[in-house]
Scaffold this motif. Structure first.
Motif, mmCIF file in Angstrom:
data_model
loop_
_atom_site.group_PDB
_atom_site.id
_atom_site.type_symbol
_atom_site.label_atom_id
_atom_site.label_comp_id
_atom_site.label_asym_id
_atom_site.label_seq_id
_atom_site.Cartn_x
_atom_site.Cartn_y
_atom_site.Cartn_z
ATOM 1 N N ALA A 12 -70.187 7.566 -14.920
ATOM 2 C CA ALA A 12 -69.144 6.830 -14.190
ATOM 3 C C ALA A 12 -67.762 7.330 -14.596
ATOM 4 O O ALA A 12 -66.896 7.540 -13.745
ATOM 5 N N PHE A 13 -67.565 7.521 -15.897
ATOM 6 C CA PHE A 13 -66.266 8.016 -16.353
ATOM 7 C C PHE A 13 -66.011 9.437 -15.860
ATOM 8 O O PHE A 13 -64.895 9.776 -15.473
ATOM 9 N N ILE A 14 -67.041 10.251 -15.858
ATOM 10 C CA ILE A 14 -66.894 11.618 -15.354
ATOM 11 C C ILE A 14 -66.482 11.591 -13.884
ATOM 12 O O ILE A 14 -65.521 12.267 -13.488
ATOM 13 N N LEU A 15 -67.184 10.809 -13.089
ATOM 14 C CA LEU A 15 -66.841 10.714 -11.667
ATOM 15 C C LEU A 15 -65.430 10.182 -11.481
ATOM 16 O O LEU A 15 -64.673 10.675 -10.635
ATOM 17 N N LEU A 16 -65.058 9.179 -12.271
ATOM 18 C CA LEU A 16 -63.706 8.617 -12.179
ATOM 19 C C LEU A 16 -62.658 9.688 -12.446
ATOM 20 O O LEU A 16 -61.681 9.820 -11.699
ATOM 21 N N PHE A 17 -62.861 10.470 -13.502
ATOM 22 C CA PHE A 17 -61.895 11.514 -13.824
ATOM 23 C C PHE A 17 -61.868 12.606 -12.760
ATOM 24 O O PHE A 17 -60.821 13.185 -12.500
ATOM 25 N N LEU A 18 -63.004 12.873 -12.134
ATOM 26 C CA LEU A 18 -63.037 13.896 -11.082
ATOM 27 C C LEU A 18 -62.337 13.441 -9.805
ATOM 28 O O LEU A 18 -61.982 14.275 -8.970
ATOM 29 N N LYS A 20 -59.452 12.496 -9.810
ATOM 30 C CA LYS A 20 -58.086 12.976 -10.049
ATOM 31 C C LYS A 20 -57.936 14.450 -9.683
ATOM 32 O O LYS A 20 -56.833 14.956 -9.630
ATOM 33 N N GLY A 21 -59.059 15.122 -9.484
ATOM 34 C CA GLY A 21 -59.029 16.532 -9.108
ATOM 35 C C GLY A 21 -60.143 17.308 -9.773
ATOM 36 O O GLY A 21 -60.703 16.880 -10.779
ATOM 37 N N SER A 22 -60.473 18.433 -9.192
ATOM 38 C CA SER A 22 -61.512 19.297 -9.746
ATOM 39 C C SER A 22 -61.078 19.829 -11.104
ATOM 40 O O SER A 22 -59.899 20.090 -11.324
ATOM 41 N N THR A 23 -62.046 19.983 -11.987
ATOM 42 C CA THR A 23 -61.749 20.495 -13.311
ATOM 43 C C THR A 23 -63.007 21.088 -13.911
ATOM 44 O O THR A 23 -64.098 20.927 -13.379
ATOM 45 N N TYR A 24 -62.851 21.773 -15.007
ATOM 46 C CA TYR A 24 -64.001 22.345 -15.699
ATOM 47 C C TYR A 24 -64.371 21.457 -16.883
ATOM 48 O O TYR A 24 -63.610 20.588 -17.289
ATOM 49 N N GLY A 25 -65.570 21.690 -17.430
ATOM 50 C CA GLY A 25 -66.153 20.797 -18.418
ATOM 51 C C GLY A 25 -65.308 20.522 -19.643
ATOM 52 O O GLY A 25 -65.109 19.362 -20.018
ATOM 53 N N SER A 26 -64.803 21.565 -20.289
ATOM 54 C CA SER A 26 -64.053 21.323 -21.535
ATOM 55 C C SER A 26 -62.727 20.617 -21.261
ATOM 56 O O SER A 26 -62.297 19.791 -22.070
ATOM 57 N N ALA A 27 -62.105 20.892 -20.137
ATOM 58 C CA ALA A 27 -60.870 20.182 -19.789
ATOM 59 C C ALA A 27 -61.169 18.718 -19.518
ATOM 60 O O ALA A 27 -60.407 17.829 -19.918
ATOM 61 N N LEU A 28 -62.298 18.458 -18.874
ATOM 62 C CA LEU A 28 -62.722 17.082 -18.617
ATOM 63 C C LEU A 28 -62.963 16.343 -19.930
ATOM 64 O O LEU A 28 -62.492 15.221 -20.125
ATOM 65 N N LEU A 29 -63.655 16.987 -20.842
ATOM 66 C CA LEU A 29 -63.926 16.379 -22.149
ATOM 67 C C LEU A 29 -62.621 16.076 -22.884
ATOM 68 O O LEU A 29 -62.441 14.977 -23.419
ATOM 69 N N TYR A 47 -71.765 17.732 -20.638
ATOM 70 C CA TYR A 47 -72.409 18.787 -19.843
ATOM 71 C C TYR A 47 -73.782 18.355 -19.320
ATOM 72 O O TYR A 47 -74.140 18.689 -18.183
ATOM 73 N N ARG A 48 -74.539 17.600 -20.096
ATOM 74 C CA ARG A 48 -75.818 17.072 -19.598
ATOM 75 C C ARG A 48 -75.575 16.151 -18.403
ATOM 76 O O ARG A 48 -76.285 16.212 -17.393
ATOM 77 N N ALA A 49 -74.574 15.280 -18.534
ATOM 78 C CA ALA A 49 -74.264 14.355 -17.444
ATOM 79 C C ALA A 49 -73.790 15.120 -16.205
ATOM 80 O O ALA A 49 -74.189 14.788 -15.079
ATOM 81 N N LEU A 50 -72.959 16.134 -16.400
ATOM 82 C CA LEU A 50 -72.509 16.944 -15.257
ATOM 83 C C LEU A 50 -73.692 17.618 -14.570
ATOM 84 O O LEU A 50 -73.761 17.650 -13.336
ATOM 85 N N LYS A 57 -76.389 15.653 -6.486
ATOM 86 C CA LYS A 57 -75.400 16.005 -5.451
ATOM 87 C C LYS A 57 -74.195 15.067 -5.456
ATOM 88 O O LYS A 57 -73.533 14.885 -4.444
ATOM 89 N N ALA A 58 -73.924 14.470 -6.619
ATOM 90 C CA ALA A 58 -72.741 13.627 -6.777
ATOM 91 C C ALA A 58 -71.518 14.477 -7.098
ATOM 92 O O ALA A 58 -70.386 14.045 -6.892
ATOM 93 N N VAL A 59 -71.765 15.674 -7.628
ATOM 94 C CA VAL A 59 -70.709 16.661 -7.853
ATOM 95 C C VAL A 59 -71.227 18.016 -7.387
ATOM 96 O O VAL A 59 -72.432 18.254 -7.321
ATOM 97 N N ILE A 60 -70.290 18.866 -7.052
ATOM 98 C CA ILE A 60 -70.619 20.262 -6.773
ATOM 99 C C ILE A 60 -69.822 21.108 -7.746
ATOM 100 O O ILE A 60 -68.801 20.658 -8.283
ATOM 101 N N SER A 61 -70.301 22.310 -7.977
ATOM 102 C CA SER A 61 -69.586 23.186 -8.907
ATOM 103 C C SER A 61 -69.323 24.534 -8.255
ATOM 104 O O SER A 61 -69.988 24.910 -7.284
#
Length: 110
Positions: A12-18, A20-29, A47-50, A57-61
């Motif tokens: 949920a937190f990952i989706l919430l932060f996304l 705000k805009g696309s980002t990569y894993g370490s920046a998200l962390l 990274y497991r959650a991503l 299909k809740a996120v695309i990369s």
């Protein structure tokens, strides 16, 4: 996501932060560590959650190779991810009410 080895609401937190805009894993962390008051997640958990969110299909990369150095995998929330985020919101609202009940009842024991 029920079998994941991280906090129940990390996705949920990952989706919430996304949102705000696309980002990569370490920046998200880094952003989560800086902004969430009691952040208990670590790099591997994020990274497991991503990966799980991507399977759902809740996120695309997309790989970004435009900068010098290692390529970075950027994540973007999808429409399905927004629906899942709304479900997380409902779940958290219900849990918050239960927590408030607990805290109020606990105060009565003093």
């Amino acid at each position: 996501m029920a079998n994941a080895k991280y906090g129940r609401h990390l996705p949920a937190f990952i989706l919430l932060f996304l949102t705000k805009g696309s980002t990569y894993g370490s920046a998200l962390l880094n952003q989560m560590e800086a902004e969430i008051p009691y952040n208990f997640s670590d790099g591997p958990a994020v990274y497991r959650a991503l990966n799980e969110l991507e399977k759902e299909k809740a996120v695309i990369s997309q790989w970004d190779t435009s900068a010098k150095g290692a390529a970075k995998k950027f994540y973007t929330i999808t429409g399905k991810g927004m629906q899942l985020l709304c479900e997380f919101k409902t779940d958290m609202e219900q849990r918050k009410k239960n927590m408030e009940f607990f805290l109020n009842e606990f105060e009565k024991t003093k």
